[in-house]
Design an enzyme around this catalytic site. Structure first.
Site, PDB file in Angstrom:
ATOM      1  N   HIS A  50      74.380   2.820  17.975  1.00  0.00           N
ATOM      2  CA  HIS A  50      73.682   2.244  19.132  1.00  0.00           C
ATOM      3  C   HIS A  50      74.562   2.374  20.374  1.00  0.00           C
ATOM      4  O   HIS A  50      75.758   2.131  20.322  1.00  0.00           O
ATOM      5  CB  HIS A  50      73.373   0.763  18.872  1.00  0.00           C
ATOM      6  CG  HIS A  50      72.457   0.143  19.874  1.00  0.00           C
ATOM      7  ND1 HIS A  50      72.873  -0.207  21.134  1.00  0.00           N
ATOM      8  CD2 HIS A  50      71.145  -0.183  19.801  1.00  0.00           C
ATOM      9  CE1 HIS A  50      71.859  -0.727  21.801  1.00  0.00           C
ATOM     10  NE2 HIS A  50      70.792  -0.718  21.012  1.00  0.00           N
ATOM     11  N   CYS A  84      68.700   4.033  22.668  1.00  0.00           N
ATOM     12  CA  CYS A  84      68.174   2.814  23.283  1.00  0.00           C
ATOM     13  C   CYS A  84      67.961   3.053  24.779  1.00  0.00           C
ATOM     14  O   CYS A  84      68.936   3.192  25.529  1.00  0.00           O
ATOM     15  CB  CYS A  84      69.117   1.645  23.057  1.00  0.00           C
ATOM     16  SG  CYS A  84      68.552   0.108  23.822  1.00  0.00           S
ATOM     17  N   HIS A  98      65.020   2.758  20.185  1.00  0.00           N
ATOM     18  CA  HIS A  98      64.748   1.489  20.840  1.00  0.00           C
ATOM     19  C   HIS A  98      64.114   1.814  22.188  1.00  0.00           C
ATOM     20  O   HIS A  98      64.705   2.550  22.984  1.00  0.00           O
ATOM     21  CB  HIS A  98      66.043   0.714  21.085  1.00  0.00           C
ATOM     22  CG  HIS A  98      66.636   0.126  19.854  1.00  0.00           C
ATOM     23  ND1 HIS A  98      67.743  -0.688  19.886  1.00  0.00           N
ATOM     24  CD2 HIS A  98      66.261   0.212  18.550  1.00  0.00           C
ATOM     25  CE1 HIS A  98      68.048  -1.073  18.660  1.00  0.00           C
ATOM     26  NE2 HIS A  98      67.162  -0.538  17.825  1.00  0.00           N
ATOM     27  N   ASP A 100      61.995  -2.820  22.136  1.00  0.00           N
ATOM     28  CA  ASP A 100      63.238  -3.591  22.180  1.00  0.00           C
ATOM     29  C   ASP A 100      62.978  -4.868  22.960  1.00  0.00           C
ATOM     30  O   ASP A 100      61.855  -5.339  23.043  1.00  0.00           O
ATOM     31  CB  ASP A 100      64.344  -2.724  22.790  1.00  0.00           C
ATOM     32  CG  ASP A 100      65.728  -3.135  22.321  1.00  0.00           C
ATOM     33  OD1 ASP A 100      65.833  -4.082  21.522  1.00  0.00           O
ATOM     34  OD2 ASP A 100      66.704  -2.516  22.741  1.00  0.00           O
ATOM     35  N   HIS A 101      63.995  -5.419  23.548  1.00  0.00           N
ATOM     36  CA  HIS A 101      63.883  -6.739  24.183  1.00  0.00           C
ATOM     37  C   HIS A 101      62.623  -6.873  25.030  1.00  0.00           C
ATOM     38  O   HIS A 101      62.213  -5.931  25.708  1.00  0.00           O
ATOM     39  CB  HIS A 101      65.084  -7.000  25.093  1.00  0.00           C
ATOM     40  CG  HIS A 101      66.392  -6.795  24.430  1.00  0.00           C
ATOM     41  ND1 HIS A 101      67.545  -6.622  25.129  1.00  0.00           N
ATOM     42  CD2 HIS A 101      66.738  -6.731  23.119  1.00  0.00           C
ATOM     43  CE1 HIS A 101      68.558  -6.450  24.297  1.00  0.00           C
ATOM     44  NE2 HIS A 101      68.082  -6.511  23.068  1.00  0.00           N
ATOM     45  N   TYR A 105      63.627 -11.817  22.176  1.00  0.00           N
ATOM     46  CA  TYR A 105      62.915 -11.443  20.956  1.00  0.00           C
ATOM     47  C   TYR A 105      61.731 -12.345  20.652  1.00  0.00           C
ATOM     48  O   TYR A 105      61.583 -12.841  19.533  1.00  0.00           O
ATOM     49  CB  TYR A 105      63.895 -11.402  19.775  1.00  0.00           C
ATOM     50  CG  TYR A 105      64.775 -10.187  19.803  1.00  0.00           C
ATOM     51  CD1 TYR A 105      64.306  -8.959  19.353  1.00  0.00           C
ATOM     52  CD2 TYR A 105      66.066 -10.243  20.317  1.00  0.00           C
ATOM     53  CE1 TYR A 105      65.095  -7.825  19.403  1.00  0.00           C
ATOM     54  CE2 TYR A 105      66.869  -9.110  20.368  1.00  0.00           C
ATOM     55  CZ  TYR A 105      66.377  -7.907  19.905  1.00  0.00           C
ATOM     56  OH  TYR A 105      67.160  -6.793  19.956  1.00  0.00           O
TER      57      TYR A 105
END
Length: 356
Positions: free
Chosen positions: A206, A244, A271, A316-317, A330
């Site tokens: 990552h 990501c 991501h 992702d977030h 999340y």
């Protein structure tokens, strides 16, 4: 593209597996044993427990995020071989349970870093926020105290056992350079990638979040050139990157869609999220919609589609919306919206391709 959703486990997540399986197109959970300290071997019975929980809800456990790397490995200490052997055994156990991808990172001391977990936005939602000048002026111990007190859930990357040794860790990294970190990563990869290959596991490193040095610590998974270098350290399909868009997108110089096109055959896991980057270097998480942030999610999805991406992806977030009380970044609602935005783009591209 196989859609997944990150889940932190029963009792450690505000979201249930029953809710996750109702999100259209979600095939599996992205999971980990968050209470197992970095460096320890994962117990097989705990792995099977999560597998059974997921399968009862029609979900797979193909992707693990993360099997954390012990700090002694990153530092290149003589004790690293013990922790690497534990890592190898964990890889074998996960493969036996059907896992296909393992995400990990090589960030010294801290994992992701933000200065606020619930920064209020103009529409009343809240989101993870990074204030650059505050990090430059802040004592790292102050940040640890702030993050640790802000959540009732465990905070991966901010584990108490790691943070209790913060002073010693900063001293240990005092003379560690980026080249040292690359060298220690190469040692680690040369040990674990043959095991991953043998057991049909793809490792995905990552990017650093954010993709630049904080508190004087070296960071190396920050841009296209460094990702290219990592993939060349061990030239194997099992040595991949978890690309990501949000982490890399926090640096406006990074062109994530170009990275997708170059590294597509080495991206087992994607991501996909958006961030709005300000001129002063601050950034905040936004909805996944391209126009809401600084990352061109539409172009990124086009790049994945052009390359025939068949790997795993997750939203992702997300923001915290509609009064949801959840783990920072999340929640269920905004990530669910994000999935539908991503599927909308993908389905449009599929239809356009058939009609061309």
């Amino acid at each position: 593209m196989k859609m997944t959703f990150r889940w932190y486990g029963e009792g450690n997540d505000s979201i249930s597996l029953a809710h996750i399986k109702q999100i259209p197109g979600v095939e599996g959970i992205v999971w980990a044993l968050h209470d197992v300290p970095a460096g320890e071997e994962w117990p097989q019975e705990r792995i099977e427990e999560v597998k059974n929980q997921a399968e009862r809800n029609g979900l797979n456990i193909d992707v693990v995020e993360s099997v954390n790397v012990h700090e002694d490995i990153k530092l290149g200490l003589s004790s690293r071989d013990t922790y690497i052997e534990n890592y190898k055994r964990t890889i074998k156990k996960l493969a036996a349970a059907g896992v296909k991808v393992i995400c990990y990172n090589f960030m010294p001391v801290f994992d992701w870093t933000r200065t606020e977990l619930f920064k209020e936005m103009e529409d009343g939602s809240t989101a993870l926020f990074f204030e650059k000048v505050k990090v430059e002026d802040m004592d790292p111990f102050e940040l640890v105290d702030k993050i640790s007190k802000n959540s009732s859930f465990t905070m991966p990357g901010w584990e108490p056992e790691r943070l209790s040794k913060l002073k010693e860790l900063f001293e240990a990294y005092q003379n560690v350079t980026e080249e040292d970190l690359f060298h220690n990563l190469e040692y680690f990869l040369k040990e674990i990638i043959p095991v991953a290959e043998e057991h049909n596991i793809k490792m995905g490193i990552h990017p650093d979040d954010p993709p630049f040095s904080i508190f004087g610590l070296p960071r190396i998974i920050t841009n296209k050139e460094n990702i290219r270098r990592v993939l060349s350290l061990v030239d194997s399909p099992s040595n991949g990157v978890t690309l990501c868009s949000g982490s890399l997108g926090a640096n406006p110089d990074n062109r994530v869609a170009d990275m997708v096109r170059e590294f597509s055959d080495r991206i087992p896991f994607a991501h996909i999220r958006n961030v709005k980057v300000y001129e002063n270097g601050d950034f905040i998480e936004t909805s996944h919609r391209s126009r809401d942030g600084s990352v061109d999610i539409l172009e990124i999805m086009k790049a994945y589609h052009e390359k025939g991406f068949t790997g795993y992806a997750r939203p992702d977030h997300g923001r915290h919306i509609w009064g949801e009380e959840c783990r920072p970044g999340y929640g269920l609602y905004d990530r669910g919206l994000g999935i539908m935005y991503l599927w909308g783009i993908w389905d449009s591209l599929e239809r356009a391709g058939r009609n061309a």
